[in-house]
Motif scaffolding. Structure first.
Motif, PDB file in Angstrom:
ATOM      1  N   GLY A 107      27.602  56.386  48.301  1.00 36.06           N
ATOM      2  CA  GLY A 107      28.791  55.565  48.146  1.00 36.06           C
ATOM      3  C   GLY A 107      28.733  54.671  46.921  1.00 36.06           C
ATOM      4  O   GLY A 107      27.756  54.671  46.166  1.00 36.06           O
ATOM      5  N   ASP A 108      29.780  53.871  46.731  1.00 39.02           N
ATOM      6  CA  ASP A 108      29.864  52.934  45.607  1.00 39.02           C
ATOM      7  C   ASP A 108      28.715  51.943  45.602  1.00 39.02           C
ATOM      8  O   ASP A 108      28.326  51.448  44.548  1.00 39.02           O
ATOM      9  N   ASP A 109      28.172  51.655  46.783  1.00 40.05           N
ATOM     10  CA  ASP A 109      27.068  50.697  46.884  1.00 40.05           C
ATOM     11  C   ASP A 109      25.712  51.348  46.612  1.00 40.05           C
ATOM     12  O   ASP A 109      24.677  50.712  46.769  1.00 40.05           O
ATOM     13  N   ALA A 110      25.718  52.628  46.204  1.00 42.53           N
ATOM     14  CA  ALA A 110      24.519  53.399  45.880  1.00 42.53           C
ATOM     15  C   ALA A 110      23.632  53.682  47.092  1.00 42.53           C
ATOM     16  O   ALA A 110      22.495  54.098  46.943  1.00 42.53           O
ATOM     17  N   ARG A 115      33.762  59.574  49.355  1.00 43.36           N
ATOM     18  CA  ARG A 115      32.619  59.417  48.434  1.00 43.36           C
ATOM     19  C   ARG A 115      32.571  60.536  47.400  1.00 43.36           C
ATOM     20  O   ARG A 115      32.199  60.314  46.249  1.00 43.36           O
ATOM     21  N   ARG A 159      34.860  62.081  45.915  1.00 43.97           N
ATOM     22  CA  ARG A 159      35.836  61.973  44.810  1.00 43.97           C
ATOM     23  C   ARG A 159      35.187  61.396  43.558  1.00 43.97           C
ATOM     24  O   ARG A 159      35.481  61.826  42.448  1.00 43.97           O
ATOM     25  N   ASP A 160      34.323  60.399  43.727  1.00 45.98           N
ATOM     26  CA  ASP A 160      33.684  59.735  42.587  1.00 45.98           C
ATOM     27  C   ASP A 160      32.256  60.187  42.347  1.00 45.98           C
ATOM     28  O   ASP A 160      31.758  60.068  41.234  1.00 45.98           O
ATOM     29  N   ARG A 161      31.608  60.679  43.384  1.00 48.99           N
ATOM     30  CA  ARG A 161      30.201  61.073  43.277  1.00 48.99           C
ATOM     31  C   ARG A 161      29.999  62.423  43.962  1.00 48.99           C
ATOM     32  O   ARG A 161      29.657  62.485  45.147  1.00 48.99           O
TER      33      ARG A 161
END
Length: 154
Positions: A32-35, A64, A66-68
Motif C-alpha cells: 500500500g501507500d504506507d509501504a 493497491r 493501481r499504483d503499485r
C-alpha cells in the motif's frame, strides 16, 4: 503470451509447475501507500508465465495494484516446510478470461464451490486480474538433498 518460465524437462521444474497447477490457494502480497505489505489467500489459475486471479472489485488489493502493480506470491509450504514455491510479478486488471480459462478455473474449484455455480461466484469475484510472472524461486528436499529452481523472465 510470452515464453514460459518453467522448462518441464528441467530438473525440479515439472514439480514446481505441478504444484502451481494443483494447489487451491496462493498467497498474494501487495503493498500500500504506507509501504506495508498485505497478504491475502486467493484462488488462481496458473498458465505459465501468468496467473489468473478473480477478486471482488472493491478490495484493498485491487486499489493497491493501481499504483503499485508489483506483487509477491507464495504457496503454502508442503512436506513439513521442505517444499517451497515463491514468485514475483506484476499484476493488472484483465479483460474477461476466455471460455477455456473459465472452464479450467471452474473445474479446478468445482468441489470447493459446492452447490454454487461458477457464474454466481463470479458475480461477487467479478474483477479478473492477471499476474505476469517475472521470477519463480522454489526449493525442496529430495532424495539427493536440496533441489533448487530459480528462473527469471527474459
Amino acid at each position: 503470451m510470452t515464453a514460459a518460465l518453467l522448462d518441464r524437462g528441467a530438473p525440479g521444474h515439472a514439480h514446481v509447475a505441478a504444484r502451481l497447477a494443483a494447489e487451491p490457494v496462493i498467497w498474494l502480497t501487495t503493498v500500500g501507500d504506507d509501504a506495508r505489505p498485505h497478504s491475502v489467500p486467493v484462488w488462481f489459475l496458473f498458465a505459465d508465465p501468468e496467473i489468473l486471479i478473480f477478486s471482488r472489485p472493491d478490495t484493498a488489493k485491487v486499489a493497491r495494484l493501481r499504483d503499485r502493480p508489483g506483487v509477491c506470491l507464495s504457496l503454502d509450504t508442503a512436506a513439513s516446510g521442505t517444499d517451497v514455491v515463491l514468485a514475483e510479478g506484476d499484476a493488472a486488471p484483465a479483460v474477461e478470461p476466455s471460455e477455456p480459462e473459465l472452464r479450467e478455473f471452474g473445474e479446478k474449484y468445482r468441489e470447493m464451490l459446492g452447490d454454487q455455480e461458477l457464474d454466481g461466484w463470479r458475480q461477487v469475484f467479478a474483477r479478473p486480474l492477471r499476474v505476469r510472472l517475472r521470477r519463480i524461486v522454489a526449493w525442496r528436499v529430495g532424495p539427493g538433498g536440496l533441489e533448487r529452481v530459480a528462473v527469471r523472465a527474459g
